[in-house]
Design a protein around this motif. Structure first.
Motif, short mmCIF file in Angstrom:
data_model
loop_
_atom_site.label_atom_id
_atom_site.label_comp_id
_atom_site.label_asym_id
_atom_site.label_seq_id
_atom_site.Cartn_x
_atom_site.Cartn_y
_atom_site.Cartn_z
N THR A 7 -13.58 7.20 0.79
CA THR A 7 -12.34 7.03 1.54
C THR A 7 -11.19 7.71 0.80
O THR A 7 -11.21 7.86 -0.43
CB THR A 7 -12.01 5.55 1.77
OG1 THR A 7 -11.64 4.93 0.52
CG2 THR A 7 -13.20 4.81 2.36
N GLY A 8 -10.19 8.13 1.54
CA GLY A 8 -8.99 8.72 0.93
C GLY A 8 -9.24 10.08 0.31
O GLY A 8 -8.89 10.31 -0.85
N CYS A 9 -9.82 11.01 1.09
CA CYS A 9 -10.22 12.32 0.54
C CYS A 9 -9.23 13.43 0.82
O CYS A 9 -9.53 14.59 0.56
CB CYS A 9 -11.58 12.73 1.11
SG CYS A 9 -12.95 11.79 0.44
N SER A 10 -8.05 13.12 1.32
CA SER A 10 -7.12 14.19 1.68
C SER A 10 -6.47 14.84 0.46
O SER A 10 -5.92 15.95 0.56
CB SER A 10 -6.03 13.67 2.62
OG SER A 10 -5.28 12.63 2.00
N SER A 11 -6.53 14.18 -0.70
CA SER A 11 -5.90 14.74 -1.91
C SER A 11 -6.41 13.99 -3.13
O SER A 11 -7.17 13.02 -3.02
CB SER A 11 -4.37 14.61 -1.82
OG SER A 11 -4.00 13.24 -1.79
N GLY A 12 -5.97 14.45 -4.30
CA GLY A 12 -6.17 13.71 -5.54
C GLY A 12 -7.60 13.34 -5.88
O GLY A 12 -8.52 14.16 -5.80
N GLY A 77 -5.76 4.54 -1.07
CA GLY A 77 -4.76 3.64 -1.61
C GLY A 77 -3.36 4.18 -1.43
O GLY A 77 -3.16 5.38 -1.20
N VAL A 78 -2.38 3.29 -1.53
CA VAL A 78 -0.98 3.68 -1.50
C VAL A 78 -0.30 3.11 -2.73
O VAL A 78 -0.71 2.08 -3.27
CB VAL A 78 -0.27 3.19 -0.22
CG1 VAL A 78 -0.84 3.87 1.01
CG2 VAL A 78 -0.35 1.67 -0.08
N VAL A 95 1.01 -2.36 1.23
CA VAL A 95 0.27 -2.07 0.01
C VAL A 95 -1.02 -2.89 -0.04
O VAL A 95 -2.11 -2.37 -0.33
CB VAL A 95 1.14 -2.33 -1.23
CG1 VAL A 95 0.31 -2.26 -2.51
CG2 VAL A 95 2.28 -1.32 -1.29
N PHE A 96 -0.93 -4.18 0.24
CA PHE A 96 -2.13 -5.02 0.21
C PHE A 96 -3.08 -4.68 1.35
O PHE A 96 -4.31 -4.73 1.18
CB PHE A 96 -1.74 -6.50 0.25
CG PHE A 96 -1.50 -7.08 -1.11
CD1 PHE A 96 -2.51 -7.73 -1.80
CD2 PHE A 96 -0.26 -6.96 -1.72
CE1 PHE A 96 -2.29 -8.25 -3.06
CE2 PHE A 96 -0.03 -7.47 -2.98
CZ PHE A 96 -1.05 -8.13 -3.66
N VAL A 123 -18.46 1.55 -5.27
CA VAL A 123 -17.56 1.91 -6.36
C VAL A 123 -16.13 1.74 -5.86
O VAL A 123 -15.72 2.41 -4.91
CB VAL A 123 -17.78 3.36 -6.84
CG1 VAL A 123 -16.86 3.67 -8.02
CG2 VAL A 123 -19.24 3.59 -7.21
N ASN A 124 -15.38 0.86 -6.50
CA ASN A 124 -14.00 0.63 -6.11
C ASN A 124 -13.06 1.22 -7.16
O ASN A 124 -13.20 0.95 -8.35
CB ASN A 124 -13.74 -0.87 -5.95
CG ASN A 124 -14.49 -1.45 -4.76
OD1 ASN A 124 -14.75 -0.75 -3.79
ND2 ASN A 124 -14.86 -2.71 -4.84
N VAL A 125 -12.12 2.02 -6.70
CA VAL A 125 -11.17 2.70 -7.58
C VAL A 125 -9.88 1.88 -7.62
O VAL A 125 -9.25 1.64 -6.59
CB VAL A 125 -10.88 4.12 -7.07
CG1 VAL A 125 -9.89 4.83 -7.99
CG2 VAL A 125 -12.18 4.92 -6.96
N THR A 126 -9.49 1.45 -8.84
CA THR A 126 -8.28 0.65 -8.96
C THR A 126 -7.25 1.39 -9.82
O THR A 126 -6.90 2.53 -9.52
CB THR A 126 -8.59 -0.77 -9.46
OG1 THR A 126 -9.16 -0.74 -10.78
CG2 THR A 126 -9.52 -1.50 -8.50
N SER A 127 -6.77 0.79 -10.89
CA SER A 127 -5.71 1.44 -11.67
C SER A 127 -5.62 0.82 -13.05
O SER A 127 -5.81 -0.39 -13.23
CB SER A 127 -4.36 1.28 -10.97
OG SER A 127 -3.31 1.73 -11.80
#
Length: 248
Positions: A7-12, A77-78, A95-96, A123-127
């Motif tokens: 998910t979230g493959c448009s950048s970064g 994510g945002v 955000v949540f 696999v969950n990407v956090t921070s």
């Protein structure tokens, strides 16, 4: 051939991860709110699908179109930079809804096929801000810390079914669109009482020579999480994240 849905493959991080797995002969389902197939190399092993992780119908459609997968990467994510007093309830919910509830919802949609096959990796990407508390990131940090706890509890729940869950914890990567989006959400609405401190902090961050996280660092950590059953639950990604994890 193994298949990964990201998910979230448009950048970064998401975009780099899609490239990373394509380069290693995986089949990749790259999802984003507004599909842009041109940003990834043409391949018969690539599918680009629309997915808004905050919308149940969008999740169901994307998971259905993807078909059987071996690995799910929840990367969408945002960001949000602001003092808590400057965060409206709508901003906090946004955000949540994306970072936490979106991760839970996509995982829930994919889980039946993993459980039935008694195989699969989440696999969950956090921070790394969950490792080292920082000011002006309280809401964002809370949304990611919740995913850390969710992932670790889910690992115990799914172990009898042969399904693995892992965390990839990136450091700061200001050159990604994610960082720009976080600054855009900050806008000019930092409460006056916090403005001087915020200006000082952001100036210090710009001057910092601390090593940062490259998207490639995150893609490599996701690769390890997806392919190495013996890897630890938490994988810091990037020099700064690794340093923070060691000091935690």
């Amino acid at each position: 051939m193994r298949t990964i849905l990201i998910t979230g493959c448009s950048s970064g991080f998401g975009l780099e991860t899609a490239r990373f797995f394509l380069d290693r002969n995986w089949s990749v389902v790259a999802t984003m709110r507004t599909p842009r197939p041109d940003i990834l190399p043409a391949s018969d092993r690539l599918r680009v699908l629309p997915l808004d992780v905050t919308e149940a119908d969008s999740i169901a459609a994307a998971v259905g179109a993807a078909g059987p997968i071996d690995v799910l990467v929840n990367n969408a994510g945002v960001g949000l930079l602001n003092a808590l007093e400057g965060v409206t309830p709508d901003r906090a919910y946004e955000v949540f809804a994306t970072n936490t509830l979106g991760t839970i919802a996509v995982t829930r949609a994919v889980l039946p096929q993993f459980r039935e096959r008694r195989a699969g990796v989440i696999v969950n990407v956090t921070s790394a801000v969950t490792l080292r508390p920082l000011p002006f990131l309280s809401v964002y940090t809370a949304s990611k810390a919740a995913v850390n706890a969710f992932t670790e509890a889910l690992a115990v729940e799914l172990e009898p079914f042969g399904v693995r869950t892992r965390l990839v914890i990136p450091g700061r990567a200001p050159d990604t669109a994610f960082g720009e989006n976080a600054r855009a959400r900050m806008g000019m609405d930092i409460p006056e009482a916090y403005a001087d401190r915020a200006a000082t902090l952001f100036a210090e961050m710009r001057r910092s020579t601390e090593p940062l996280t490259r998207p490639l660092d995150v893609a490599a950590a996701i690769w390890r999480a997806a392919t190495d059953p013996a890897c630890p639950m938490r994988l810091p990604a990037g020099a700064d994240a690794e340093a923070w994890a060691a000091a935690a």
